[in-house]
Each structure stands twice: as structure tokens, then as C-alpha cells.
Design an enzyme around this catalytic site. Sequence first.
Site, PDB file in Angstrom:
ATOM      1  N   ASP A 182       7.179  -9.232   0.628  1.00 15.54           N
ATOM      2  CA  ASP A 182       6.794  -9.998  -0.567  1.00 15.54           C
ATOM      3  C   ASP A 182       7.979 -10.589  -1.311  1.00 15.54           C
ATOM      4  O   ASP A 182       7.949 -10.737  -2.528  1.00 15.54           O
ATOM      5  CB  ASP A 182       5.952  -9.124  -1.514  1.00 15.54           C
ATOM      6  CG  ASP A 182       4.806  -8.483  -0.770  1.00 15.54           C
ATOM      7  OD1 ASP A 182       4.149  -9.195  -0.001  1.00 15.54           O
ATOM      8  OD2 ASP A 182       4.590  -7.268  -0.926  1.00 15.54           O
ATOM      9  N   HIS A 233       1.225 -14.086   2.510  1.00 18.93           N
ATOM     10  CA  HIS A 233       2.167 -14.974   1.844  1.00 18.93           C
ATOM     11  C   HIS A 233       1.383 -16.052   1.112  1.00 18.93           C
ATOM     12  O   HIS A 233       0.336 -16.489   1.555  1.00 18.93           O
ATOM     13  CB  HIS A 233       3.178 -15.560   2.828  1.00 18.93           C
ATOM     14  CG  HIS A 233       2.575 -16.113   4.084  1.00 18.93           C
ATOM     15  ND1 HIS A 233       2.040 -15.313   5.065  1.00 18.93           N
ATOM     16  CD2 HIS A 233       2.399 -17.382   4.496  1.00 18.93           C
ATOM     17  CE1 HIS A 233       1.582 -16.080   6.034  1.00 18.93           C
ATOM     18  NE2 HIS A 233       1.771 -17.344   5.723  1.00 18.93           N
TER      19      HIS A 233
HETATM   20  P1  IMP Z   1       0.650  -0.749   6.815  1.00 18.19           P
HETATM   21  O1  IMP Z   1       1.640  -1.558   7.547  1.00 18.19           O
HETATM   22  O2  IMP Z   1      -0.509  -1.566   6.313  1.00 18.19           O
HETATM   23  O3  IMP Z   1       0.191   0.487   7.531  1.00 18.19           O
HETATM   24  O4  IMP Z   1       1.365  -0.200   5.511  1.00 18.19           O
HETATM   25  C1  IMP Z   1       2.493   0.660   5.594  1.00 18.19           C
HETATM   26  C2  IMP Z   1       3.356   0.494   4.376  1.00 18.19           C
HETATM   27  O5  IMP Z   1       3.930  -0.810   4.380  1.00 18.19           O
HETATM   28  C3  IMP Z   1       2.593   0.602   3.065  1.00 18.19           C
HETATM   29  O6  IMP Z   1       3.419   1.154   2.064  1.00 18.19           O
HETATM   30  C4  IMP Z   1       2.261  -0.826   2.743  1.00 18.19           C
HETATM   31  O7  IMP Z   1       2.009  -1.029   1.392  1.00 18.19           O
HETATM   32  C5  IMP Z   1       3.516  -1.521   3.221  1.00 18.19           C
HETATM   33  N1  IMP Z   1       3.293  -2.919   3.623  1.00 18.19           N
HETATM   34  C6  IMP Z   1       2.718  -3.370   4.747  1.00 18.19           C
HETATM   35  N2  IMP Z   1       2.710  -4.710   4.779  1.00 18.19           N
HETATM   36  C7  IMP Z   1       3.297  -5.120   3.655  1.00 18.19           C
HETATM   37  C8  IMP Z   1       3.627  -6.401   3.132  1.00 18.19           C
HETATM   38  O8  IMP Z   1       3.404  -7.458   3.708  1.00 18.19           O
HETATM   39  N3  IMP Z   1       4.235  -6.413   1.916  1.00 18.19           N
HETATM   40  C9  IMP Z   1       4.544  -5.292   1.263  1.00 18.19           C
HETATM   41  N4  IMP Z   1       4.279  -4.071   1.715  1.00 18.19           N
HETATM   42  C10 IMP Z   1       3.661  -3.990   2.905  1.00 18.19           C
HETATM   43 MG    MG Z   2       3.178 -10.481   0.966  1.00 20.41          MG
END
Ligand code: IMP
Ligand code: MG
Length: 339
Positions: A13, A42
Site C-alpha cells: 500500500d 491498488h
Molecule cells: P494474506 O497474504 O492475505 O494471507 O495476508 C498476510 C498478511 O499480509 C496480513 O497481515 C495482510 O494484512 C498482509 N497483506 C496481504 N496483502 C497485502 C497488501 O496488499 N497490502 C497490505 N497488506 C497486505
Molecule cells: Mg493495497
Amino acid sequence: MPVDIVVGGQAGDEGKGKIAAYLAVKNNYDYSIRVGGPNAGHTIFFKDRIYALKTIPGAFVSRRTKLVLGAGTYIITDWLEKEIALTGVENRLIIDPHAVIIEQRHTGAERADARLMGKIGSVGTGLGAAVRDRVDRKKLRFAKDEPRLKRYVKDVPELLNKALAKGSRMLLEGTQGMKLSMLHGEYPFVTSRDTTASTFMGEAGLGPKYAGEVYAIFKPYVTRVGPGMVAKEVKDKKTLSRYHTQGREVGSVSGRLRRVGEFEMDVARRAVSINSATRLAVTHIDLLEGADVSRGIKSFTGEAKKFLATLEKVCAVYPYPKVELISYGPGLFDVLDLK
Ligand code: IMP
Ligand code: MG
């Protein structure tokens, strides 16, 4: 070299989508490639519209750029179809036959996993479950098996490498950021993939020789939507609420309010080093005092100036990246371009 890469220097982000979109308009790339899953969102403000995307690359705003999803892409077909309709890119989208379809059973399994959803804070899109099935060599659906996507499917590595031979220029847009890398991030508070430049190249089917400028994107602060390390976290409710409103620091996929912390120098240095970043882009500078660019004043004072001086310390270390872009608002062209 012909393939520029955009990577996140923090915990995702950072504004990669917006920077990718800006670069695409500026450089008119022939191709823009995206890899990764729909857990990463995004947002692009373009021509009075807000595009909240998960899979279509930010570079869609450049009309002549062909959009490519590599073999390292994980797709939720319903979501992708909606994005295709929203952005109107059906005639310039290309998908690798081995991009994986995230099925309902993947999303269901992830959402039912209390440890993943709770302790790790997974976004719950099913990316992790699909990656796990791939590692386990279980039966999966690929883009080539999905009738709704068949018309877009082409041999991406062959196509891109042939295009490179003819001198095409490309932008590779990565997902998430340094702190979330499964290899180099803050395990176990990471996503289910590596999130660095070399991996993105591999996931697209491109060799390292073609890497051009590597843009590492930073905010002047760190956000995290889930649990995990945030050094010097902002706890003051009033300050936090400014980040959540003016800074729009709300998860674009998860909908959660993002945690906010001060800029982490050691993470930034690691991100530059591991990605071999040659360029830095800063976004959200408008959240700092001293960054009032509303009347076209493009010099910074106070906190903003101090932050840019801090960033100079990152630039003073090998591989000596340069600050190229400073984004001061959500609009596509709210960018101070120092090049
Ligand atoms: P997952 O990849 O959805 O399993 O999430 C694993 C960790 O990565 C969690 O803490 C999510 O909040 C974080 N996370 C996954 N994708 C994003 C993203 O695009 N932006 C910010 N955090 C992310
Ligand atoms: Mg994002």
C-alpha cells in the site's frame, strides 16, 4: 534495459499502482505485467474516476500498453471480469496459461482458518490456500482451463521475450512490499509469496538480464493492515484519524483501518538493497506538514523537508538510488517529477 520494475519498500500500500500508472503514461510502455494475488489492491484516480483494482495493472491508463498477467498471478475470475469491464481492456489483456484460478474452496479454507485470519491477519482471498495447493501439486484450475478467460490466454514468456528481441519496453508491477515478503520479510506476519523484484521477473517469465530501472516506493510513514511489527506506532486518535481520512489509509481489499507507524530506516535500506533499487518514489508527502503544493509551490519545508533529507541517507548508500518521483495527492498527475 527494457523492463522497469515497481516494488513496495514497506508493508504494501505504498502507492505502487498510482506510480505504475504515472510511469506508464510518461513512458508509454509497450507492455505492463502484473503478478501476485488479489489480496493486494491498488487505487488509481484517473479522469474523475476512482479505480480500485486488484488484478489489472495500474498501467491500464496508458491506452496503447498491452496488459499481461504472468504465471505467478492468482486470479479470482469474477473479480477479474468486473475489472476488465470497468477498465475496458478486453482487447489488450493477455494471460499466461499457468496463472492460477483461486477457487471458492481456497477462499473458504482460508476464511475458516482462525489462525491465519486472526494471528496473521490474512486478507482471506484464498491466495495462500491456492499457493499451498500448487506447492502440494494438487489438481488446480489454471487460466487455460477457465472458459471465461480462454480468449486472453497466450504463451506469455514467449510473447514477452520475442517482444524484447524487437526492442519493446515494459513495466513490471509488483505487489505488497518488503515487510510482507515470505522470504525476506517479518515472518510469520507476511504474505504467501516473495515480494521482491527478482521474484516478480521470474513470475512473469523474464530473466534478470532485462531489468531496467527498479523503483522502490515509500510513504513517509509505514502502514500495516494486519498484525506484525510496526516500529514506533502512532497511537494518538486524532493523528490516526487524519491518516485514515485525508490519507485514505483504509485497506482497499480488507476494508480495515490501517495501523500507522513512523518511517523505518532499516527497512528502507533493506528494501533498496534486496531489490537493487535505482529509483525511489515517495507518495503521500501531502500528509506531512510543510508539503503544501496546492498553489503550485513545489518546495518543501518543515516535516516534509526533514523527511526528504532522511531519504537522502538511503540514497547515500550503494546502489545509490535517486529520488525521482514525489506524489503529493491521489490524482494521477499529482506528482513532482524530478527527472
Ligand atoms: P494474506 O497474504 O492475505 O494471507 O495476508 C498476510 C498478511 O499480509 C496480513 O497481515 C495482510 O494484512 C498482509 N497483506 C496481504 N496483502 C497485502 C497488501 O496488499 N497490502 C497490505 N497488506 C497486505
Ligand atoms: Mg493495497
